[in-house]
Write a protein that holds these residues in place. Structure first.
Motif, mmCIF file in Angstrom:
data_model
loop_
_atom_site.group_PDB
_atom_site.id
_atom_site.type_symbol
_atom_site.label_atom_id
_atom_site.label_comp_id
_atom_site.label_asym_id
_atom_site.label_seq_id
_atom_site.Cartn_x
_atom_site.Cartn_y
_atom_site.Cartn_z
ATOM 1 N N ARG A 135 0.823 -1.198 0.000
ATOM 2 C CA ARG A 135 0.000 0.000 0.000
ATOM 3 C C ARG A 135 0.867 1.262 0.000
ATOM 4 N NH1 ARG A 135 -5.294 -0.901 3.900
ATOM 5 N NH2 ARG A 135 -6.280 -2.513 2.627
ATOM 6 N N GLN A 153 -5.383 8.897 0.624
ATOM 7 C CA GLN A 153 -6.347 7.900 1.074
ATOM 8 C C GLN A 153 -5.679 6.531 1.211
ATOM 9 O OE1 GLN A 153 -9.488 8.065 -1.784
ATOM 10 N NE2 GLN A 153 -10.145 10.125 -1.220
ATOM 11 N N THR A 154 -4.825 6.185 0.250
ATOM 12 C CA THR A 154 -4.151 4.887 0.285
ATOM 13 C C THR A 154 -3.196 4.806 1.465
ATOM 14 O OG1 THR A 154 -4.316 4.750 -2.136
ATOM 15 C CG2 THR A 154 -2.751 3.276 -1.059
ATOM 16 N N GLN A 157 -5.083 4.227 4.636
ATOM 17 C CA GLN A 157 -5.454 2.828 4.805
ATOM 18 C C GLN A 157 -4.292 2.023 5.377
ATOM 19 O OE1 GLN A 157 -6.737 1.692 0.896
ATOM 20 N NE2 GLN A 157 -8.810 2.476 1.171
ATOM 21 N N THR A 161 -4.012 0.047 9.142
ATOM 22 C CA THR A 161 -3.617 -1.351 9.289
ATOM 23 C C THR A 161 -2.400 -1.504 10.206
ATOM 24 O OG1 THR A 161 -4.451 -1.846 7.071
ATOM 25 C CG2 THR A 161 -2.895 -3.425 8.033
#
Length: 423
Positions: A135, A153-154, A157, A161
């Protein structure tokens, strides 16, 4: 195992999965904010019929896979991107793992294949949900290509995680600075966020402690470049490096010497007094395609793409950064000289990178002004001096817009790092 266009069938299947995220590689108009966010692929994933995970975990298979991965890394360091990709793809036939796909991605980028890398990175980020490095890699490529909203946004994420992962934290720090300068953990394998420096001149540059001080543009003959004059002191050794990591030595074209023929033309070119210096490469670098320039200077407010490399005292190889925006007007009312760039580039470097219109035509060079603001040296100020060496006029009034990823892919070869060693 069937092959598709010279690649394993699993790779073709992977691109089919990446197609669900293909919007991430679609063109984004300057000033527009892409909608949506990367879509994760849920559930099990298979690359066609070629995988046998049990067979891939036998002692013999593990030894062979380790050999292939080592070979891929070795070939990347040597500048053999195609050989590296083949080794990584052979390893991927045994098992479907993110760290192997990251090797393939790095081989694609070191070959200058940004478009395929961006699509395949979408797959790696979406399928390998437990591998946060995929990612981060995808977010980095998006940001380099100007798709900042999706990149953020990526990365968010990835933070959700694994917020304490060293690579996630380092990427967030660089995103906040805006420069996308890969250092420290961001240069570690398997998710190294930069090419390897290659070429005969690399060892000399390292020995002289060369640092990246500015950007430059490779001219149409592949043997000359333009760089900010302030970046290249007369007493220093100079090297140029493209976004594929290919590094060559260069020297300023001397001014005022009594010569004849083509070299005399070189010296005349060096004296155009726009804050730029003409450099001659020790050996040619590859060009992506014929350089094209518009028949007249772009109007203020025109959408454009500016390319730049971040200054780096360590002199590491890097991929260029592309920013989208709108060209500024004259620095002073009625001025016919350099104009305001109008595109926000991060950091405070000397600039020197190319600026393109939506059709991929060169409209000028970005340059740091004396007042610390970024200016544009319009192509009209350069076209008459350089003639065909500087580009071929393309008289299409409104050229067909290029996708962002295609324009970035071209810029990987046309834009250069300027490295200066210790005197």
């Amino acid at each position: 195992m069937r092959h598709w266009l010279g690649r394993p069938a699993w790779w073709a299947a992977a691109l089919g999965v990446a197609a669900s995220c293909a919007w991430a590689a679609a063109p984004v108009k300057p000033g527009a904010v892409p909608a949506g966010q990367p879509q994760a692929v849920q559930g099990d994933h298979e690359h066609g019929q070629g995988h046998d995970h049990d067979a891939g975990s036998t002692p013999q298979a593990l030894v062979e896979r380790r050999r292939l991965l080592d070979e891929g890394e070795s070939r990347l360091r040597a500048g053999d991107a195609d050989g590296a990709r083949q080794a990584f793809e052979q390893a991927a036939l045994q098992t479907h793992e993110a760290h192997i796909e990251l090797g393939i991605l790095r081989a694609q980028m070191q070959a200058g294949d940004y478009r395929h890398a961006l699509a395949f990175a979408a797959h790696t980020a979406g399928v390998h949900l437990d591998e946060v490095q995929g990612r981060v890699f995808y977010a980095w490529l998006l940001k380099l290509g100007g798709q900042e909203a999706i990149a953020l946004q990526t990365l968010a994420q990835a933070e959700a995680t694994a917020p304490d992962h060293p690579m996630v934290k380092a990427a967030r720090s660089r995103f906040q600075s805006g420069e996308c300068l890969a250092d420290g953990v961001l240069l570690s394998t398997p998710a190294r966020l930069a090419p390897f420096a290659t070429g005969a001149a690399t060892e000399a540059a390292v020995a002289r402690g060369a640092g990246v001080v500015a950007s430059a543009i490779l001219l149409a003959d592949g043997r000359h470049a333009l760089a900010p004059q302030a970046a290249v002191p007369a007493s220093s050794a100079i090297w140029l490096r493209n976004g594929l990591g290919q590094t060559v030595a260069a020297v300023p074209v001397q001014q005022g010497a009594q010569t004849t023929g083509a070299h005399q033309d070189d010296q005349q070119d060096a004296q155009f007094g726009l804050g730029l210096v003409l450099l001659k490469l020790a050996e040619p670098l590859p060009m992506p395609s014929a350089m094209a320039v518009p028949p007249r200077d772009a109007f203020p407010g025109s959408p454009a793409y500016a390319i730049d490399y971040a200054p780096d005292p360590a002199g590491e190889a890097a991929w260029p950064l592309m920013r989208l925006g709108f060209l500024g007007g004259p620095s002073m009312a009625g001025s016919a000289g350099p104009r305001r760039l109008g595109i926000a580039l991060p950091g405070v470097g000397l600039r020197g990178g190319p600026v393109y219109d939506q059709g991929g035509r060169l409209v000028g060079l970005a340059l740091r002004g004396a007042d610390a603001s970024d200016s544009l040296v319009p192509v009209g100020a350069l076209r008459g001096r350089f003639g065909e060496r500087f580009g071929v006029e393309r008289n299409t009034p409104r050229p067909e817009p290029l996708a962002n990823d295609e324009l970035y892919e071209r810029a990987m070869k046309a834009s250069l790092q300027v490295l200066v060693g210790r005197p």
